[in-house]
Every structure is written in C-alpha cells, then in structure tokens.
Scaffold this active site. Structure first.
Site, mmCIF file in Angstrom:
data_model
loop_
_atom_site.group_PDB
_atom_site.id
_atom_site.type_symbol
_atom_site.label_atom_id
_atom_site.label_comp_id
_atom_site.label_asym_id
_atom_site.label_seq_id
_atom_site.Cartn_x
_atom_site.Cartn_y
_atom_site.Cartn_z
ATOM 1 N N ARG A 121 64.283 13.739 12.950
ATOM 2 C CA ARG A 121 64.626 12.505 13.683
ATOM 3 C C ARG A 121 63.589 12.171 14.754
ATOM 4 O O ARG A 121 63.869 11.510 15.747
ATOM 5 C CB ARG A 121 66.004 12.599 14.339
ATOM 6 C CG ARG A 121 67.112 12.829 13.343
ATOM 7 C CD ARG A 121 68.470 12.552 13.955
ATOM 8 N NE ARG A 121 69.512 12.830 12.983
ATOM 9 C CZ ARG A 121 70.095 14.008 12.846
ATOM 10 N NH1 ARG A 121 69.768 15.005 13.634
ATOM 11 N NH2 ARG A 121 71.017 14.179 11.930
ATOM 12 N N LYS A 143 53.932 0.715 15.225
ATOM 13 C CA LYS A 143 54.490 0.301 13.929
ATOM 14 C C LYS A 143 54.049 1.322 12.888
ATOM 15 O O LYS A 143 52.844 1.577 12.739
ATOM 16 C CB LYS A 143 53.953 -1.068 13.520
ATOM 17 C CG LYS A 143 54.738 -2.224 14.096
ATOM 18 C CD LYS A 143 54.280 -3.503 13.418
ATOM 19 C CE LYS A 143 54.950 -4.713 13.998
ATOM 20 N NZ LYS A 143 54.456 -5.957 13.386
ATOM 21 N N GLU A 185 40.333 -8.224 12.373
ATOM 22 C CA GLU A 185 41.397 -7.998 13.369
ATOM 23 C C GLU A 185 40.853 -8.210 14.786
ATOM 24 O O GLU A 185 41.579 -8.648 15.677
ATOM 25 C CB GLU A 185 41.995 -6.582 13.234
ATOM 26 C CG GLU A 185 42.535 -6.237 11.852
ATOM 27 C CD GLU A 185 43.906 -6.858 11.518
ATOM 28 O OE1 GLU A 185 44.438 -7.638 12.332
ATOM 29 O OE2 GLU A 185 44.425 -6.563 10.423
ATOM 30 N N LYS A 227 46.230 -5.739 22.736
ATOM 31 C CA LYS A 227 47.402 -5.304 21.967
ATOM 32 C C LYS A 227 48.417 -4.605 22.877
ATOM 33 O O LYS A 227 49.618 -4.808 22.750
ATOM 34 C CB LYS A 227 46.978 -4.405 20.801
ATOM 35 C CG LYS A 227 48.170 -4.061 19.942
ATOM 36 C CD LYS A 227 47.914 -3.904 18.497
ATOM 37 C CE LYS A 227 49.255 -3.676 17.781
ATOM 38 N NZ LYS A 227 49.110 -3.232 16.415
ATOM 39 N N GLU A 237 59.008 -6.619 18.479
ATOM 40 C CA GLU A 237 58.699 -7.884 17.811
ATOM 41 C C GLU A 237 59.879 -8.860 17.780
ATOM 42 O O GLU A 237 60.186 -9.465 16.752
ATOM 43 C CB GLU A 237 58.217 -7.611 16.376
ATOM 44 C CG GLU A 237 57.382 -8.756 15.819
ATOM 45 C CD GLU A 237 56.717 -8.411 14.483
ATOM 46 O OE1 GLU A 237 55.929 -7.455 14.459
ATOM 47 O OE2 GLU A 237 56.992 -9.105 13.512
ATOM 48 N N ARG A 241 55.390 -10.494 20.304
ATOM 49 C CA ARG A 241 54.578 -9.663 19.388
ATOM 50 C C ARG A 241 54.272 -10.387 18.072
ATOM 51 O O ARG A 241 53.314 -10.048 17.386
ATOM 52 C CB ARG A 241 55.288 -8.318 19.130
ATOM 53 C CG ARG A 241 54.402 -7.361 18.351
ATOM 54 C CD ARG A 241 54.878 -5.928 18.405
ATOM 55 N NE ARG A 241 53.988 -5.079 17.621
ATOM 56 C CZ ARG A 241 54.000 -3.759 17.633
ATOM 57 N NH1 ARG A 241 54.855 -3.116 18.395
ATOM 58 N NH2 ARG A 241 53.143 -3.069 16.899
ATOM 59 N N ASN A 245 50.787 -11.512 14.330
ATOM 60 C CA ASN A 245 50.823 -11.796 12.890
ATOM 61 C C ASN A 245 50.010 -13.040 12.536
ATOM 62 O O ASN A 245 50.150 -13.576 11.432
ATOM 63 C CB ASN A 245 52.277 -11.982 12.428
ATOM 64 C CG ASN A 245 53.059 -10.686 12.531
ATOM 65 O OD1 ASN A 245 52.491 -9.612 12.389
ATOM 66 N ND2 ASN A 245 54.344 -10.786 12.801
ATOM 67 N N HIS A 248 48.769 -13.641 9.020
ATOM 68 C CA HIS A 248 49.421 -12.676 8.138
ATOM 69 C C HIS A 248 50.370 -13.317 7.128
ATOM 70 O O HIS A 248 50.707 -12.688 6.132
ATOM 71 C CB HIS A 248 50.178 -11.619 8.957
ATOM 72 C CG HIS A 248 49.258 -10.579 9.539
ATOM 73 N ND1 HIS A 248 48.204 -10.911 10.362
ATOM 74 C CD2 HIS A 248 49.221 -9.226 9.405
ATOM 75 C CE1 HIS A 248 47.570 -9.795 10.717
ATOM 76 N NE2 HIS A 248 48.160 -8.768 10.155
ATOM 77 N N HIS A 252 49.196 -12.008 3.826
ATOM 78 C CA HIS A 252 49.949 -11.026 3.038
ATOM 79 C C HIS A 252 50.172 -11.530 1.614
ATOM 80 O O HIS A 252 50.187 -10.745 0.663
ATOM 81 C CB HIS A 252 51.292 -10.720 3.704
ATOM 82 C CG HIS A 252 51.192 -9.659 4.765
ATOM 83 N ND1 HIS A 252 52.200 -9.390 5.646
ATOM 84 C CD2 HIS A 252 50.188 -8.788 5.063
ATOM 85 C CE1 HIS A 252 51.832 -8.401 6.460
ATOM 86 N NE2 HIS A 252 50.615 -8.027 6.128
ATOM 87 N N HIS A 266 42.694 -5.487 3.373
ATOM 88 C CA HIS A 266 43.661 -6.096 4.296
ATOM 89 C C HIS A 266 42.977 -7.072 5.260
ATOM 90 O O HIS A 266 43.399 -8.225 5.398
ATOM 91 C CB HIS A 266 44.388 -4.984 5.065
ATOM 92 C CG HIS A 266 45.356 -5.484 6.096
ATOM 93 N ND1 HIS A 266 46.560 -6.067 5.763
ATOM 94 C CD2 HIS A 266 45.277 -5.532 7.460
ATOM 95 C CE1 HIS A 266 47.193 -6.432 6.873
ATOM 96 N NE2 HIS A 266 46.442 -6.109 7.908
#
Ligand code: NAD
Ligand code: GLY
Length: 360
Positions: A121, A143, A185, A227, A237, A241, A245, A248, A252, A266
C-alpha cells in the site's frame, strides 16, 4: 547543483539537478530509506550506461541495492512487467522502510512509481530520470501509471517520489530523436506558463541542440519550477493541473493511432497536438495568429512535427478521443492558448475543427 523544492506538506521533496547528480543518489537514498535496502528498476538500454554508477553510489552510502531490468520501450508499461517488478519486491522482502529507485525515462519512472504506490500500500521511491522528457516532466508530480489495452495510462495512482535526482550528463547519450521529443515538453511548459523561457528557447536553439550542459541545467530547473508550482496548487488535477495537458487531447489520439510505437514518440505526438490546439485557439478567436506561428516555428526548429499529412476521419478521431481521460460526458476537453505563456483548460471544441487543425 541546482535544487528545486516541491512543497506538498508532508509529501514535499527536493529535485536535485546537475551534471553527475547520480553520484549523490546513495546519500539521498540513505537519508530516506530507513531500511537501507532498495530495488533499482531500469531498462535494457539504460542499464549498461548508468546502472554501474548508480549501484556504486548506493553501495558507498551503505544501501543494499538489487538491480531489476525491464525491456526498453512503451510496451513495458504493462501489467506483465508490473507483476514482474512486484514479484521481485516481494522476493527481496522489502518493507515500508525500503524503497525503489526508478532509473530511466518516463516508462521506467511511471511503472516503478506505480509499483511503489501499490506494494505494501505504498513504499518510498526516488526518481532518477535519464531522458529529457522525464527530467522536465514525468519524474515530477507523482503521476504513476501503466497502460491498458483500452487506453494509455488508464491504470495508475498519484504517488509522489521522496526525491528526484536529475543527472543532466545523462542527456549526452540520449538518441537525437528522443532528445528532440523531450524538447516538446519543454516548449509546452514555456507555452503554458513562461513567456521568458519561451524567448530563451527561441534565442538559444543552437546551444540547446548541442546539449550545452549549462543551458540544459538551466532549462531542466526552470521546467521543474513550473511543474512544481502547478502541482503544488493542484496535486490531483482538479483544476489548474489540467493546463499541463496542453497538446494532449489530440496528441494522445495521434499517439494511439500510431499504436504507441516508435513510429511516433510521445513528445512528437504532443508537438502535433499543441500545434493543432494552437490552430483551434486561433480559429475560435481566443489567440492571435502570431502567437500560434511562434509556437509552430519553435517546434519546427527543434525538428518536431507540427501537423499530420493525412489526419484520420472524424469517426476515428471521435472513437480515439472517447477513451481519453480528459473526455467528460462524451465530450473531449481541450487546453487552448490565449497567448504565449497563458492557456485555458476545459474547453469544448466543435468536432468540425479537429481534423482541419491536425492537418495544419
Ligand atoms: P522512455 O522511457 O521509453 O525512454 C526513451 C528511450 O530512451 C528508451 O529507449 C530508453 O531506453 C532510452 N534512454 C533513456 N535514457 C537514456 C539515456 N540517458 N541515454 C540513452 N538512452 C536512454 O520514454 P520517455 O520519453 O522518457 O517517456 C515517455 C513515457 O513518459 C510515456 O509512457 C508517457 O506516457 C510518460 N509520461 C509520463 C508523465 C507523468 O507525469 N507521469 C508525463 C509525460 C510523459
Ligand atoms: N504530464 C502531465 C501532468 O503531470 O499532469
């Protein structure tokens, strides 16, 4: 050495950035892993380059470390590789005082972070990013994820690292195309939040492409600061945040279309997505054409793609966008540009604009 602090209460951590920073990773882990044992996860390309230096530093600091390799490439962000890492963690009998080190690019960082999030955990982990993309983006912010056959990063968790060690000398061995993909990026962070960084990138193209150590150290640090400030305001997010994206939504989609393969990296997909989002911003009257031209010109100078010669039809795009995490109530949301350094998240865009924006 530059230090950037990410302020998140008890989950705060420091990003150490500099040439040969990996030489200090032992001391960093010794400070944080009470159990003085660690698994170092890396990939088959990075292991021969940087595992020796990392293990030597850990051993010198008294941390008992075991190296674990996964095959290089996006296909490794899988349930199968996650299961192998968890098996190894269990067989090493790691406890919550021990930890993991993610030595590699975004693939290694994302899967190792996720394994650390779910094992017992949650065990501590250190990000040791070796690609430009990972140093400026994926290693910071917590993330973590693996891919699912129905979508990229569909299975994951927020789990902050306890430290990030970014060795900027490792950028020298990056293949040219991977380096340029990382620059996408960098341009993204400048375009969403820092007009001065954007101008710096425009003025220093030659030194950047030569991977000048001083310039790259400065760029990695400014990107981490951008960031960090965003993540500090919105770790999960829920709002701000989402600006990270930028590019994206369609990015994506084109990445999925290429099957997450080496056909389109990417960062390259995000470069196409940012250019398309810029053109949509312009078509919707939200941004001046000159700002979008500056964005596409900079991406182009960094050798990144800014359009698709043959964009997919609307039906295909709709299907691809439907599985995107940014889609709400069946309608994909876009981050659109206001000007260089300022964007707005959560915007609905008429599907009639999608395809044309991709074509350029
Ligand atoms: P990657 O991890 O696949 O690394 C790219 C290639 O470079 C690989 O072949 C790797 O073996 C090799 N490599 C790594 N470091 C090297 C070095 N110093 N010298 C020579 N070769 C080296 O890809 P990436 O671009 O770093 O990361 C992409 C991944 O990051 C994607 O899965 C993406 O979803 C994820 N990502 C995550 C976040 C986040 O916030 N967690 C943000 C952006 C991207
Ligand atoms: N790369 C997007 C984020 O970290 O939120």
């Amino acid at each position: 050495m530059k230090n950037v602090r990410v302020h998140l209460g008890e989950r705060s951590y420091t990003i150490r950035i500099g040439a040969d920073a990996l030489g200090d990773i032992g001391k960093v882990c010794q400070r944080h892993f009470r159990g003085a044992r660690a698994i170092v996860v890396t990939d088959t390309n990075v292991a021969p380059l940087y595992a020796g230096k990392t293990l030597a530093s850990l051993t010198a600091a008294g941390v008992q470390a075991s190296l674990f390799r996964i095959p290089a490439g996006e296909a490794s962000k899988s349930m199968r590789q996650l299961s192998r890492i968890l098996d190894k963690m269990a067989s090493l009998r790691l406890d919550r005082g021990c930890g993991a080190v993610a030595l590699g690019g975004g693939v290694v960082g994302d899967i190792t972070g996720f394994a650390a999030a779910v094992f017992l955990r949650g065990v501590p982990y250190v990000q040791a990013p070796t690609t430009l993309l990972a140093q400026v983006d994926s290693a910071v912010g917590g993330k973590t994820a693996i891919d699912h056959r129905l979508g990229k990063n569909l299975v994951g968790a927020f789990h902050q690292p306890i430290a990030v060690v970014s060795d900027t000398s490792s950028l020298k061995t990056l293949p040219e195309r991977e380096f340029r993909a990382g620059l996408a990026e960098v341009v993204k962070h400048a375009a969403i939040a820092d007009p001065r960084l954007f101008s710096f990138l425009e003025k220093n193209e030659a030194l950047i492409l030569e991977r000048d150590e001083g310039v790259m150290g400065r760029i990695v640090a400014s990107n981490c600061r951008i960031k960090a400030r965003v993540v500090e305001h919105d770790e999960r997010e829920a709002g701000l945040r989402q600006i990270l994206n930028f590019g994206h939504t369609l990015g994506h989609a084109v990445e999925a279309l290429a099957g997450y393969s080496s056909e389109l990296l990417h960062g390259e997909a995000i470069a196409v997505g940012m250019s398309a989002a810029g053109r949509i911003s312009c078509a919707m009257g939200r941004c001046a054409p000159g700002d979008v031209e500056r964005l596409t010109a900079l991406l182009d100078r960094f050798g990144l793609p800014t359009n698709m010669e043959e964009p997919p039809g609307l039906a295909v795009l709709k299907r691809l966008l439907a599985s995107d995490k940014k889609t709400r109530r069946g309608s994909p949301r876009f981050v659109l540009m206001r000007r260089i350094g300022e964007v707005e998240p959560g915007i609905e865009v008429s599907p009639r604009l999608w395809r044309g924006a991709l074509a350029g």
